[in-house]
Design a protein around this motif. Sequence first.
Motif: not given
Length: 69
Positions: A18, A20, A22, A26-27, A29-30, A33-34
């Motif tokens: 990960i 990006f 933290l 967080l949107d 999408e994030h 992904e997490i």
Amino acid sequence: MKVSFTKEQAAFLKQIGINFSLNGNLDDEHLAEIDMVVTDYLIDHGIDEDESVNATGKMCEAILEIVSG
């Protein structure tokens, strides 16, 4: 969504890919992904042969609880 990870959790997330920030909100999408990356890591590394959850798995579970909150 505003989430708060411990320093240990944040370092673990970086370790498993990960990349990006933290910090802050967080949107979706994030968060998705997490969820995906941590779930895959849990399956691959967090469960021992006897199907018990190891320390890595417990870390993954804690992070999944945060992002699904």
